[in-house]
Design an enzyme around this catalytic site. Structure first.
Site, PDB file in Angstrom:
ATOM      1  N   THR A  38       0.873  -1.180   0.000  1.00  0.00           N
ATOM      2  CA  THR A  38       0.000   0.000   0.000  1.00  0.00           C
ATOM      3  C   THR A  38       0.904   1.223   0.000  1.00  0.00           C
ATOM      4  O   THR A  38       2.135   1.092  -0.071  1.00  0.00           O
ATOM      5  CB  THR A  38      -0.872   0.033   1.270  1.00  0.00           C
ATOM      6  N   ASP A  61      -2.288  -9.709  -0.741  1.00  0.00           N
ATOM      7  CA  ASP A  61      -3.201  -9.054   0.200  1.00  0.00           C
ATOM      8  C   ASP A  61      -3.604 -10.088   1.260  1.00  0.00           C
ATOM      9  O   ASP A  61      -4.059 -11.190   0.896  1.00  0.00           O
ATOM     10  CB  ASP A  61      -4.433  -8.583  -0.603  1.00  0.00           C
ATOM     11  N   THR A 132      -1.193  -2.987  19.384  1.00  0.00           N
ATOM     12  CA  THR A 132      -0.841  -1.648  19.853  1.00  0.00           C
ATOM     13  C   THR A 132      -1.400  -1.383  21.248  1.00  0.00           C
ATOM     14  O   THR A 132      -2.404  -1.986  21.643  1.00  0.00           O
ATOM     15  CB  THR A 132      -1.410  -0.608  18.856  1.00  0.00           C
ATOM     16  N   ASP A 133      -0.776  -0.439  21.955  1.00  0.00           N
ATOM     17  CA  ASP A 133      -1.325  -0.048  23.261  1.00  0.00           C
ATOM     18  C   ASP A 133      -2.641   0.720  23.121  1.00  0.00           C
ATOM     19  O   ASP A 133      -3.364   0.907  24.099  1.00  0.00           O
ATOM     20  CB  ASP A 133      -0.304   0.797  24.054  1.00  0.00           C
ATOM     21  N   GLU A 134      -2.947   1.176  21.882  1.00  0.00           N
ATOM     22  CA  GLU A 134      -4.136   2.025  21.704  1.00  0.00           C
ATOM     23  C   GLU A 134      -5.439   1.265  21.971  1.00  0.00           C
ATOM     24  O   GLU A 134      -6.486   1.882  22.194  1.00  0.00           O
ATOM     25  CB  GLU A 134      -4.131   2.653  20.299  1.00  0.00           C
ATOM     26  N   TYR A 157      -9.226   3.010  14.088  1.00  0.00           N
ATOM     27  CA  TYR A 157      -7.980   2.219  14.052  1.00  0.00           C
ATOM     28  C   TYR A 157      -7.885   1.317  15.274  1.00  0.00           C
ATOM     29  O   TYR A 157      -7.714   0.097  15.156  1.00  0.00           O
ATOM     30  CB  TYR A 157      -6.759   3.155  13.981  1.00  0.00           C
ATOM     31  N   LYS A 161      -7.970  -2.827  15.639  1.00  0.00           N
ATOM     32  CA  LYS A 161      -6.885  -3.622  16.237  1.00  0.00           C
ATOM     33  C   LYS A 161      -7.416  -4.435  17.424  1.00  0.00           C
ATOM     34  O   LYS A 161      -7.043  -5.593  17.623  1.00  0.00           O
ATOM     35  CB  LYS A 161      -5.731  -2.716  16.678  1.00  0.00           C
ATOM     36  N   PRO A 212       1.553  21.204  12.247  1.00  0.00           N
ATOM     37  CA  PRO A 212       0.161  21.197  12.738  1.00  0.00           C
ATOM     38  C   PRO A 212      -0.007  20.445  14.060  1.00  0.00           C
ATOM     39  O   PRO A 212      -0.091  19.229  14.079  1.00  0.00           O
ATOM     40  CB  PRO A 212      -0.603  20.495  11.608  1.00  0.00           C
ATOM     41  N   ASP A 287      -8.395  19.935  17.053  1.00  0.00           N
ATOM     42  CA  ASP A 287      -7.980  18.660  17.645  1.00  0.00           C
ATOM     43  C   ASP A 287      -8.512  17.479  16.822  1.00  0.00           C
ATOM     44  O   ASP A 287      -9.540  17.583  16.150  1.00  0.00           O
ATOM     45  CB  ASP A 287      -8.523  18.573  19.090  1.00  0.00           C
ATOM     46  N   GLY A 290     -11.973  12.406  18.941  1.00  0.00           N
ATOM     47  CA  GLY A 290     -11.764  11.229  19.812  1.00  0.00           C
ATOM     48  C   GLY A 290     -10.319  11.062  20.268  1.00  0.00           C
ATOM     49  O   GLY A 290      -9.889   9.949  20.588  1.00  0.00           O
TER      50      GLY A 290
END
Ligand code: NAD
Ligand code: TYD
Length: 351
Positions: A38, A61, A132-134, A157, A161, A212, A287, A290
């Site tokens: 990608t 893929d 991920t920690d997210e 995202y 995950k 930004p 911002d 979320g």
């Protein structure tokens, strides 16, 4: 021991470091790098190892289940390290479907292919999923994410995950598939696509473009040098306890605005500018929707059980990273042409 290891997403930022580490460190392993290429996949990241006899690249893929099944059989895959994903939160806000497709359905396709290929003998097989920690959501001013922190994702995202992590655990619990999961904090280092904070800002400082900063720049992230993540993946893949989860992080929290000021200082110095001169480029913008306030990982389990620790202090890692981007302008120019310009204009036309 001879092994055939499928690494997905090996042309991306973290994946390319993992592929290079394993190809060089384990000449007896055949490393098969499967990547769709990608916008985030770049074979230039792999030029140091592309001619090695124990390395094969396959453009594919992960969502193409039949093809994945064929590849498991063609290469007699006995281990998977799964990194392929759509990885940028801002893109997930604009196009959540692509994230559900690759991160959820793609992971499911790999799990099912592994289960069917290995079902007669799960011994010596391993499916290692990189997360991920997210997925844990957002912390207040105190505390850390541990492996038992309940999932609470807020972006498309992190939701995708989290969903893929649940499928991995479900395949372990339901079918006995030998799995491992690790959840890592924010990575930085060479070969990161310049849509993420650190390479984007280095590139913009060099080109005197606006920086930004979302909201007031008060959000906190926990940064780990990418090669330390690759080392942790190697450690967990070889020594992790089947069915377990490991958090990976370097206890290295930075408020965005403080990190940005350090990047400006170091980049200005390396460019021969007056230190801090580029602070004038800081532009506060609307911002992120979320936007999680704070991530902080407790990686004590990985240290206590498997002996992994980060090798690089942040001050050294960030300077090394900035130098790399300054010395590799060609790499940046290649990835910031064409489609990238369109994306950039679309995403940052408000500053
Ligand atoms: P990246 O976006 O740089 O690379 C992703 C790679 O996956 C690219 O090479 C891309 O071509 C490939 N890919 C995407 N969709 C695919 C598909 N359908 N089939 C095959 N290949 C596909 O991502 P990254 O930052 O290197 O992250 C790698 C993994 O690590 C991801 O799973 C991510 O969630 C996780 N992670 C990233 C970070 C971070 O800070 N970057 C932190 C923790 C965990
Ligand atoms: P990013 O690198 O996108 O990683 P993640 O969102 O997965 O943590 O962003 C890191 C932090 O920097 C995050 O708090 C959002 C912020 N940020 C900005 O302020 N401006 C930007 O242009 C970008 C890309 C991120």
């Amino acid at each position: 021991m001879k092994r055939n290891i499928l690494i997905t997403g090996g042309a991306g930022f973290i994946g390319s470091h993992v592929v290079c580490l394993l190809v060089n460190k384990y000449p007896d392993y055949h490393i098969i790098n499967l990547d769709k290429l990608t916008y985030a996949g770049n074979l230039a990241n792999l030029k140091d190892i592309e001619a090695k006899p124990n390395y094969t690249f396959v453009k594919a893929d992960i969502c193409d289940f039949e093809n994945i099944q064929n590849l498991f059989s063609k290469y007699a895959i006995d281990g998977v390290i799964h990194l392929a994903a759509e990885s940028h939160v801002d893109r997930s806000i604009k196009d959540p479907f692509a994230f559900a497709q690759t991160n959820v359905m793609g992971t499911l396709s790999l799990l099912q292919a592994a289960k069917l290929a290995w079902q007669n003998d799960f011994n010596t097989k391993l499916f290692y999923h990189i997360s991920t920690d997210e997925v844990y959501g957002s912390l207040g001013n105190e505390g850390f994410f541990v492996e038992t922190t309940p999932y609470d994702p807020h972006s498309p995202y992190s939701a995708s995950k989290a969903s893929s992590d649940h499928f991995v655990r479900a395949f372990h619990d339901t079918y006995g598939l030998p799995t491992l999961i690790s959840n890592c904090s924010n990575n930085y280092g060479p070969y990161q696509f310049p849509e993420k904070l650190i390479p984007l800002f280095i590139n913009n400082i060099c080109n005197n473009k606006a920086l930004p900063v979302y909201g007031k720049g008060q959000n906190v992230r926990d940064w780990l040098y990418v090669i330390d993540h690759a080392r942790a993946i190697d450690t967990i893949f070889h020594n992790g306890k089947i069915g377990d989860t490991y958090n990976i992080g370097g206890f290295n929290e930075w408020k965005n605005i403080d990190l940005i000021k350090i990047m400006i200082k170091v980049t200005d110095r390396l460019l021969g500018r007056k230190e801090g001169e580029s602070e004038k480029l800081i532009t506060y913008v609307t911002d992120r929707a979320g936007h999680d306030l704070r991530y902080a990982i407790d990686s004590s389990k990985l240290k206590n059980e498997l002996g992994w620790e980060p090798s690089l202090q942040f001050e050294e890692g960030i300077e090394k990273t900035i130098r790399w981007y300054l010395d590799n302008q060609n790499w940046l120019d290649n990835v910031t042409s064409g489609a990238y310009q369109e994306y950039y204009n679309n995403m940052y036309n408000n500053c």
